[in-house]
Design an enzyme around this catalytic site. Sequence first.
Site: not given
Lengths: 450, 450
Positions: B91, B170, B177, B192, B196
């Site tokens: 990621h 999320d 947010r 978050s 995921k």
Amino acid sequence: MSPSSASTNIRAIDVIRKKRDATELSRAEIDAFINGYTRGDIPDYQVSAWLMAVLLKGMTRAETASLTDAMLRSGEVLDFSDLPARKVDKHSTGGVGDKTSLVLAPVVAAGGLLVPMISGRGLGHTGGTLDKLESIPGFNVNLPVAQFRKVLERCGCSMIGQTAEIAPADRKIYALRDVTGTVESPFLICASIMSKKLAEGIDGLVLDVKTGSGAFMKNEEDAAYLAELMVETGERMGKKMAALLTDMDQPLGYYAGNSLEVIEVIEVLRGGGPKDLVDLCHELAAWMFLLGDRLKSIAEGRQLSKHLIDSGKGLEKFRQMVELQGGNPRAVDDPRLLPKAQHTLEITSPRSGFLTAIQCEQTGIACVILGGGRERKEDSVDPSVGFVLHKKVGDQVSSGESLCTMHYNSEERAARAKALLEASFQIGEAPPAKLRPLIHRVIAKSGEKN
Amino acid sequence: MSPSSASTNIRAIDVIRKKRDATELSRAEIDAFINGYTRGDIPDYQVSAWLMAVLLKGMTRAETASLTDAMLRSGEVLDFSDLPARKVDKHSTGGVGDKTSLVLAPVVAAGGLLVPMISGRGLGHTGGTLDKLESIPGFNVNLPVAQFRKVLERCGCSMIGQTAEIAPADRKIYALRDVTGTVESPFLICASIMSKKLAEGIDGLVLDVKTGSGAFMKNEEDAAYLAELMVETGERMGKKMAALLTDMDQPLGYYAGNSLEVIEVIEVLRGGGPKDLVDLCHELAAWMFLLGDRLKSIAEGRQLSKHLIDSGKGLEKFRQMVELQGGNPRAVDDPRLLPKAQHTLEITSPRSGFLTAIQCEQTGIACVILGGGRERKEDSVDPSVGFVLHKKVGDQVSSGESLCTMHYNSEERAARAKALLEASFQIGEAPPAKLRPLIHRVIAKSGEKN
């Protein structure tokens, strides 16, 4: 703040971010945020994030004054400037047995000032002026503003509840604070109290900030901080201000409960009543006279207050106001006309010794449980229930002697309240080392302290 | 948390108050709060106050892991445990020209691991993997889970977008947010991202945390803090984790824009491509091999990655995945089949010297303005636009020489982007004193660092 009001160039998200980062907000930013919320352009979820940021990051004095002013101007601001005398009021942060408003309004009106008093209901463990007044048969606290003015013109004082037109921003924000853990911020408390009080169109305001086991602010330094904040905020808005930090470590006076407190108010207006309650009434009345420019010193104010009670002029004003607001004026002279509970029960001392402390908040909760306040918002209040103390902190007590008499209508409620009250009294072998003073501190401009 | 779920004995207001007062929340409290919000029992305004309290008061590592896990379990968690190989993923926190995912998925799959990659769209000034993939004619990123699994089984990797079933908490929290000034909290960012990614059912995850002028976290210490937080959170949840803090002070590689980046990906898979991009791909692939227990050292991982590219096996996997997901596999061999902008324009150097810095975020915004990203959520993306750099920081440049070629379809957009790009290049007389390293720091268990 929504796309439709983007023309102001102030976005809600930026106001939240600034407060989050502890950057001082401008007057224009606070105005846009509060007005946007009042209009419904800014949603609850943005305001609640901002309220949490305010609670955790604080506000400068300028921001607090801007917030108070924006909330004040969100609704109607009463204007009594055409009336010939100065307008003054008193606000208390709430306690148990705190019935001074009912004494002060008529006494200060009898002294020649105007007292346009907008009050509240009981909150949590504390009593509310409106609930007490409504125990007088027929008394109407829901006067429209035109009639409020008429009563004020005719007898110098009037006592009503908040109208829908006054500080609508506060009503919305207060409801949101209640469910988002943002009640405790001194800045938000200050803006809430001051925006409503200054909507009365007054020239001066005395704050009675309570501290001790029966106050919302149990810590004295927290209470002093709030008091100073409110005094400075009011002064920035052009008002004459003073705050008295007073003791709420035990109930004020002997009586707690709605009609029971009205009975004690009448005792005081007749020249009797317990010393702590009487002294506090004179002190607060003196400050109201001083801030209303009626006199030049607190000493003169105390004297005037005593004179107005001794001469019966305060009681006469009270009777007049009761009548003008639809209440039965004969109840002022014959308290048997006030609601009375069906049963009484004595709470007795388990041993001989001295009363060394009272868990004051617990006694307030006991009164609520009896029906004298609301456990849920939709509850109705029983005007007749409550308790009458026979002993106060420092008093000697014998085993089996009554500490207080509970007035009740429901056996089930009485059983719960009895347990709470019994646990509230602390009996020791020796008297408490030092009694707390009634007035802990005075917060006012230095030239005004005596 | 609402009256209907009072049986849990955990009230939303108490969870807010505890966090406000910096008291550690229990696993049960965080679960009740997140589940209550996902079900719709807890309103936005309570969650936004809590989010602000989290941002300002922080979270412990245990709370962060509980929050991540509660968000993960709010929806479907994919389970590929029946498939024979280890599942790993990478990621990135986002940057300009960051196209490593498109290289890594096929290379690591070619190396024998499984890569079930769920990616995002462009956000702010940064590009998005899904937008890049969709520039390949026919490529479908919206596969249902059953088909995602099928592609994964057949070629070892599949790349899709988030489904509605994955981490719904999320999605709700992220939207809140965004409008309440609570995006920037490392704890909320961590929960978050990790909720995921871990919903992919993976065994190991490499994080590419960007730092520099083109990253969301421009400050290196903030980026390192987030990286450590995510690594520890993943490890607490039983995953093999590592994070690379990598440079985003200038675009990665030469190409930025959706189809332009696919062209550069194909160059890399063919054994070409710019050194920074190639090096980072090998480094990240090596970590994926290590965390997936495919090899015992990073050095071996780098070698394997090089081999898989040199042998053409990575490109073959890419071609296979494109075909399995509905894309035209011939585009992999003939980039002329990818969308191409109508016009190009050279951005030239105003003087001779050295390229000393690139305002990387500004170049990303230029790409968005050209249509390569979204200025508003509802905008569609133009797959063909962007820019190709000819110089990188440290390179010598002559007056009038092209710094980059802009690819565009709209003259109006080109004019705005040109001004931004021109202002992004800083030309000095001397080369920059020291070039920033590509990899600033590695955060992993000590035994794994080489």
